[in-house]
Design an enzyme around this catalytic site. Structure first.
Site, short mmCIF file in Angstrom:
data_model
loop_
_atom_site.label_atom_id
_atom_site.label_comp_id
_atom_site.label_asym_id
_atom_site.label_seq_id
_atom_site.Cartn_x
_atom_site.Cartn_y
_atom_site.Cartn_z
N CYS B 428 0.80 -1.22 0.00
CA CYS B 428 0.00 0.00 0.00
C CYS B 428 0.84 1.27 0.00
CB CYS B 428 -0.95 -0.01 1.18
SG CYS B 428 -0.12 -0.11 2.76
N HIS B 472 -2.44 0.70 6.97
CA HIS B 472 -2.67 0.98 5.56
C HIS B 472 -2.26 2.43 5.27
CE1 HIS B 472 -4.25 0.19 1.68
NE2 HIS B 472 -5.28 1.02 1.77
N ASP B 488 -7.82 5.43 -3.06
CA ASP B 488 -6.95 4.39 -2.54
C ASP B 488 -6.40 3.61 -3.71
OD1 ASP B 488 -5.65 2.41 -1.25
OD2 ASP B 488 -7.33 1.80 0.02
#
Lengths: 305, 677
Positions: B428, B472, B488
């Site tokens: 991520c 994250h 995202d």
């Protein structure tokens, strides 16, 4: 009948001054067909009591002085060989009497004690294979010195249990003691005593004891007393069913002497100490202020519950 | 020195058990030689008791003490740290055994036991430790009782039972005191930071940071929603906002960079009952939107000040502040479990009008790094035509060519270039970092946000668990008329990561196994997993209702109970409860002692006795009815005598029991009034 019992007590009381309670207990014991153990120091009137009672109720009286070298045969009797007709003749011992005073029973050996106690229980004697009944009524008064005196064999608990009551005479009150000093020799007085009942009357009275009423409420009181002795840590063991029966029988006899046809708690309380205490072993001091073990038990159990 | 009173055997044994029990929870924190020291001291003391050895002489004692202190100094890098201090206590605690001559010395050891027991809570406050310590207290109390028992008393289990009973009896009082006594804040502050402790999301982000976190299933926080719950895609727990980038590492902006120019402040702090916060909040540029989420977070210790919350949070807890980039901050680091309440506005529009200073902050990138990426960005931006189209194009690109992995290759200095053009594999943070860089390269305001995504619901209790592996990073992009919008890029690459949560996304994959990530293997054993959830639920309730019971909660609870809170009212309620409780106990005792005799005559008789004794007649246990009548000393003795005669007849003569007699007697007993002469 009530009058007869009262006169027994008065007559004995004439010789044994100021001991009415003990005399009454002894009489109750006789009426309840039990045997009596008198524990006290020498010279307190144990023998006098036994002798006087026997005389007043008109029974045969024998006395055995127990010694350490006594054998069972000395009490029960022996058979001797008759050379003339080649047979054995039985010479009955002192036990063949109506009132037997076994003096200082704890001075004799356990073997002799057992022989006597067996006779008390069975009311018969077996000598050399032949069983002979003892006379009726049969009443043993044993005396013993306090067990801490020298030359004594303690009676085992199982044999103490055979005695319906154990009483102590104690020193006489001052007033009576003076009367004693001033009066005649008790031995002379004993000789003058007259029987106030005969054997048949006595046995009839004995049989009346069983008809004295004991209600449920009363029996439950006895039951609670017995239960209490079984559950209390101060006592090494509790009372046996035989002891419970003994309480009831003695209370009935007491009620009869009191002239009632029913037992009240007072009767139980009156005989309690005499019936119970010699069957128990006390494990504690008397710091509670109770004078005796019996009193302590009575003070711990509700009369009506 | 000859001890005046030998400490009894049972007390000694209990004391040793207590000492070992006190030591056990500290076992992992303490060096192993401390356990050795304790055992040696116990053995020595046993030998002293048995008369084989003697107490050590003074030089020996001092020698041992010196040696032990030296060992403590050598064992702990931070001598003034909490662990070292507890170790010192243990040294004294063990050695005290060697001079435990008298009852007084044993008392010292007992009190020390209680003290050391409490130090355990400085390190950990979970429910298991609390239960364990309760049992230990029972054992310590057993020592104390044993110490005061008679010499010959040798029933150690009976003593233990007594201690247990006494402590259990004190529990209601404890609960009441816990609920009612003023909750004071801690008046000392202990530096609890442990060496090498995991701290969760760190305050900088460079490639590779997050991978370590994903290997931990440690709990980060528990969240309870009141009312509406968000769906998984919305569960972005914002914690840190990274605005500064040096080509490799993202950092948070300095406070002065974030000063709200209109307000002159970086952070507005919540203060209950103060209008200032409301006023300040009004100056912050966001439109609330439709939905409101109301929830409570219990954050485990992180030793850092950031708090995690869903989009546009408004705190409701004292000591929590809202930073100008809409994240939450705590005054001082979170050194123990911290509970805070938040309202979040998931549909809020943030900073529709972006101030110039913010635009500058959120578009800054260093010159001359990642040249290939810049070039690509410029080209694509021109091709796309609008900001939003450009964003979509980037996401498409990630979606097509990249894949998500827990084992990304190491990256060099031009990390974005290497990632975008060479490795194309990442986690991520790689996606968020390069995505944001690509946006900033064309002057679109964008920033990296780090925190946690997702969380699992505990089916046994209505709350959500967030663990370290949920860590994250994502991106927020400022779009004209929409304000800051969350994008995202990881979602574009691996949507299941977001939809299913982390551990599910990697279920059964080899990657997890090779990264040494073991939680999932165990979690597959569903029974164990359920147990774990159950246990966590217990701990959650513990944290929420016991550890989290602070002055505020107390006040609100008392207000709820009492209507309005005042000391007088509290005292009255307390008194009322106590009296009520005592009355209940009294009634229970009455009920237990009630007359259970079946015989009505006996019950009647007992009633009479009660009357008599109330009138002042002394009644002994052994008194028969006639005894009482004879010496009652009451004024109307004749009537009493007659009643007692009747009782006597009723009880002891057969055939006297009939309804009439009993009724008559009952009437007379009722009418009888006792009065002493």
């Amino acid at each position: 009948m009530q009058a007869q019992l009262q006169s027994v007590i008065t007559e004995v009381g004439r010789v044994l001054l100021g001991k009415e309670e003990q005399v009454k207990l002894s009489l109750a014991c006789l009426l309840a067909k039990g045997h009596l153990l008198i524990e006290d120091l020498p010279g307190m009137g144990k023998t006098t009591l036994a002798h006087a009672l026997a005389k007043v109720v008109g029974l045969d009286y024998q006395r055995v002085q127990c010694t350490s070298d006594m054998l069972p045969a000395d009490i029960l009797g022996v058979s001797t060989f008759n050379q003339q007709d080649g047979s054995f003749n039985f010479h009955p011992g002192p036990v063949f009497t109506q009132v037997l005073l076994a003096d200082e029973i704890n001075r004799t050996s356990s073997k002799t004690q057992s022989a006597l106690l067996e006779a008390m229980e069975e009311r018969q004697v077996t000598v050399e294979g032949e069983t002979r009944d003892l006379p009726e009524p049969f009443f043993v008064i044993a005396t013993q010195n306090p067990s801490d005196q020298s030359g004594t064999y303690r009676l085992p608990e199982s044999q103490l249990d055979r005695f319906l009551m154990r009483i102590q005479l104690g020193y006489p009150d001052q007033k009576y003691e003076r009367q004693l000093y001033e009066g005649l020799d008790p031995r002379d007085q004993l000789r003058q005593l007259q029987a106030v009942v005969n054997t048949a009357e006595l046995m009839q009275i004995q049989n009346q004891v069983n008809s004295i009423q004991a209600t449920e409420t009363l029996l439950s009181y006895v039951e609670r007393l017995v239960q209490f002795t079984r559950s209390n840590a101060r006592l090494a063991w509790g009372l046996s069913p035989r002891a419970a029966l003994a309480i009831i029988r003695s209370a009935r006899a007491w009620a009869l002497i009191e002239g009632r046809d029913h037992v009240i708690p007072e009767d139980v309380q009156a005989v309690f100490d005499a019936v119970v205490v010699h069957r128990l072993r006390d494990g504690a001091d008397y710091s509670q202020g109770d004078r005796s073990l019996g009193e302590w038990i009575l003070n711990s159990v509700e009369v009506v519950a | 020195m000859i001890p005046a009173i030998q400490i009894s055997r049972q007390t000694l044994v209990w004391l040793f058990i207590a000492q070992i029990m006190v030591f056990l929870p500290h076992y992992s924190r303490m060096p192993i030689w401390l356990a050795g020291l304790l055992l040696v001291c116990i053995v020595w003391r046993v030998q002293v008791y048995r008369g084989h050895w003697s107490y050590p002489r003074r030089p020996v004692k001092f020698g041992l003490l010196g040696l032990a202190i030296l060992f403590v100094l050598l064992s702990f890098p931070r001598v003034l740290g909490l662990e070292a201090m507890v170790a010192f206590l243990f040294v004294a605690y063990s050695l005290k055994l060697l001079e435990m001559y008298s009852k007084r010395d044993a008392l010292v050891v007992i009190y020390l036991s209680l003290f050391i027991l409490m130090t355990g809570f400085l390190f950990d406050q979970n429910i298991l430790l609390a239960l364990y310590n309760f049992i230990t207290v029972i054992v310590v109390m057993t020592c104390m009782i044993g110490l005061n028992q008679e010499k010959g008393y040798v029933f150690p289990l009976r003593t233990f039972r007594m201690s247990t009973a006494m402590l259990l009896q004190s529990v209601p009082l404890m609960v009441v005191m816990f609920l009612v006594l003023p909750r004071l804040p801690a008046f000392w502050n202990v530096p609890v930071q442990q060496e090498g402790a995991k701290t969760g999301v760190s305050d900088t982000m460079s490639p590779g940071n997050f991978v370590d976190l994903t290997r931990s299933d440690e709990l980060v926080m528990r969240v309870t929603f009141n009312g509406e719950k968000p769906i998984p895609q919305q569960l972005y727990w914002r914690g840190l906002v990274f605005s500064n980038f040096d080509g490799r590492t993202w950092r948070q902006a300095e406070p002065e960079q974030l000063i709200n120019r209109g307000l002159g402040k970086t952070v507005i702090w919540y203060e209950s009952g103060s209008y200032r916060f409301r006023n300040d909040l009004a100056t912050m540029d966001f439109e609330q939107g439709e939905r409101v989420l109301d929830y409570e977070v219990i954050l485990e210790e992180t030793h850092q000040p950031w708090l995690f919350a869903l989009g546009v949070p408004v705190p409701e807890t004292d000591g929590v502040g809202l930073v100008s980039d809409f994240r939450l901050l705590k005054q001082g680091p979170v050194t123990t479990r911290f509970k805070y309440n938040v309202y979040s506005y998931p549909d809020a529009v943030i900073e529709r009008d972006l101030p110039q200073w913010r635009r500058e902050l959120e578009t800054a990138i260093p010159e001359a790094v990642n040249p290939r990426s810049r070039e690509l960005a410029t080209r694509w931006y021109q091709e796309a035509g609008s900001d939003e189209a450009y964003v979509e194009k980037l996401l498409d690109y990630f979606n097509q060519s990249f894949y998500y992995t827990l084992q990304p290759p190491a990256l060099g200095n031009d990390s974005v270039d290497e990632f975008l053009f060479d490795s194309q594999r990442g986690f991520c943070e790689h996606f968020a970092s390069s995505f944001t860089f690509m946006l900033r390269a064309v002057e679109i305001p964008a920033r990296v946000v780090a925190g946690y995504q997702g969380g699992e619901a505990n089916p046994y209790q209505d709350y959500m668990l967030v663990r370290q592996y949920d860590a994250h990073a994502w991106t927020e992009v400022w779009i004209k008329d929409k304000g800051w919008v969350r994008y995202d890029p990881t979602f574009a690459v691996a949507p299941e990561r977001i939809l299913d949560g982390f551990s599910r996304a990697f279920e059964g994959s080899e990657e997890l196994a090779t990264t040494g990530f073991g939680f999932d293997d165990v979690a597959n054993l569903s029974m164990f997993y359920n147990l774990q959830l159950q246990f966590d639920r217990l701990n959650y309730l513990w944290a929420r209702w016991v550890l989290g019971y602070d002055a505020g909660k107390q006040k609100s609870m008392l207000e709820k109970l009492l209507g309005a809170y005042s000391v007088a009212r509290l005292a009255m309620v307390f008194l009322a409860f106590s009296v009520g409780f005592l009355v209940l106990v009294y009634l229970y005792l009455l009920w237990r002692e009630r007359d259970r005799t079946a015989d009505p005559a006996v019950r009647l008789y007992r009633r009479l006795l009660k009357k008599l004794s109330r009138a002042g007649v002394e009644i002994h246990t052994s008194d028969t009815p006639l005894d009482i009548a004879a010496r009652s000393g009451v004024a109307n003795a004749q009537e009493l005598e007659s009643i007692m005669d009747d009782f006597n007849r009723l009880f002891y003569q057969t055939g006297r029991r009939d309804r009439e007699t009993l009724d008559d007697l009952s009437k007379r007993v009722r009418q009888w009034r006792g009065r002493m002469v």
